[in-house]
Write a protein that holds these residues in place. Sequence first.
Motif, mmCIF file in Angstrom:
data_model
loop_
_atom_site.group_PDB
_atom_site.id
_atom_site.type_symbol
_atom_site.label_atom_id
_atom_site.label_comp_id
_atom_site.label_asym_id
_atom_site.label_seq_id
_atom_site.Cartn_x
_atom_site.Cartn_y
_atom_site.Cartn_z
ATOM 1 N N PRO A 22 44.855 89.947 107.825
ATOM 2 C CA PRO A 22 43.440 90.243 108.104
ATOM 3 C C PRO A 22 43.302 91.623 108.758
ATOM 4 N N ASP A 23 42.098 92.197 108.631
ATOM 5 C CA ASP A 23 41.848 93.520 109.193
ATOM 6 C C ASP A 23 41.727 93.507 110.706
ATOM 7 N N HIS A 24 41.333 92.391 111.261
ATOM 8 C CA HIS A 24 41.155 92.306 112.710
ATOM 9 C C HIS A 24 42.135 91.287 113.297
ATOM 10 N N ARG A 25 42.275 91.337 114.594
ATOM 11 C CA ARG A 25 43.187 90.429 115.286
ATOM 12 C C ARG A 25 42.576 89.030 115.320
ATOM 13 N N THR A 26 43.378 88.028 114.975
ATOM 14 C CA THR A 26 42.857 86.663 114.910
ATOM 15 C C THR A 26 43.320 85.804 116.077
ATOM 16 N N GLU A 27 44.075 86.381 116.988
ATOM 17 C CA GLU A 27 44.542 85.613 118.138
ATOM 18 C C GLU A 27 44.217 86.365 119.410
ATOM 19 N N ILE A 28 44.075 85.646 120.489
ATOM 20 C CA ILE A 28 43.786 86.259 121.787
ATOM 21 C C ILE A 28 44.960 85.937 122.700
ATOM 22 N N ARG A 29 45.614 86.967 123.167
ATOM 23 C CA ARG A 29 46.748 86.774 124.074
ATOM 24 C C ARG A 29 46.270 87.004 125.498
ATOM 25 N N GLU A 50 39.051 84.421 137.938
ATOM 26 C CA GLU A 50 37.885 84.544 138.813
ATOM 27 C C GLU A 50 36.578 84.394 138.036
ATOM 28 N N THR A 51 36.472 85.103 136.936
ATOM 29 C CA THR A 51 35.255 85.046 136.126
ATOM 30 C C THR A 51 35.636 84.955 134.669
ATOM 31 N N ASP A 52 34.731 84.438 133.889
ATOM 32 C CA ASP A 52 34.924 84.412 132.453
ATOM 33 C C ASP A 52 34.522 85.763 131.878
ATOM 34 N N ARG A 53 35.477 86.441 131.283
ATOM 35 C CA ARG A 53 35.204 87.729 130.657
ATOM 36 C C ARG A 53 34.709 87.511 129.228
ATOM 37 N N PRO A 54 33.814 88.353 128.754
ATOM 38 C CA PRO A 54 33.380 88.197 127.351
ATOM 39 C C PRO A 54 34.509 88.546 126.412
ATOM 40 N N ARG A 55 34.599 87.801 125.349
ATOM 41 C CA ARG A 55 35.651 88.033 124.352
ATOM 42 C C ARG A 55 35.193 89.080 123.357
ATOM 43 N N ASP A 56 36.158 89.763 122.796
ATOM 44 C CA ASP A 56 35.862 90.807 121.809
ATOM 45 C C ASP A 56 35.496 90.204 120.477
#
Length: 109
Positions: free
Chosen positions: A63-70, A103-109
């Motif tokens: 895929p062109d974009h990353r499909t997993e979040i590390r 601490e906080t939930d960061r927005p995902r890309d």
Amino acid sequence: MDVTNGARDSLAVTLAGPGTIGVVIGIAGLAVVVLLIGSFWWGMRRRDRELPPPRPEEQPHRPDHRTEIRQKDVHGSDRFPEDGRGLSPYELGDRGNEVIPPETDRPRD
């Protein structure tokens, strides 16, 4: 009244002769060889009926974009005492293994 007339004893002596063990082992060995050849033949027939492996152009594309979040797993403090002494086993406990919640939930890309 014994109607076998001693035939049973002579048959037992004939079947349990000195070469009987060799014949039984030979037959068992032949059966194992036939079983191995048959299983190899059967496996080759099954393999021939399977679909061939996909060609390089049939492989899935990346895929062109990353499909997993590390995410880095943040743990508690794993520092040693400031005076430089080693810790005893009863002082170790679960040091450094407890997970610290974010601490906080960061927005995902």
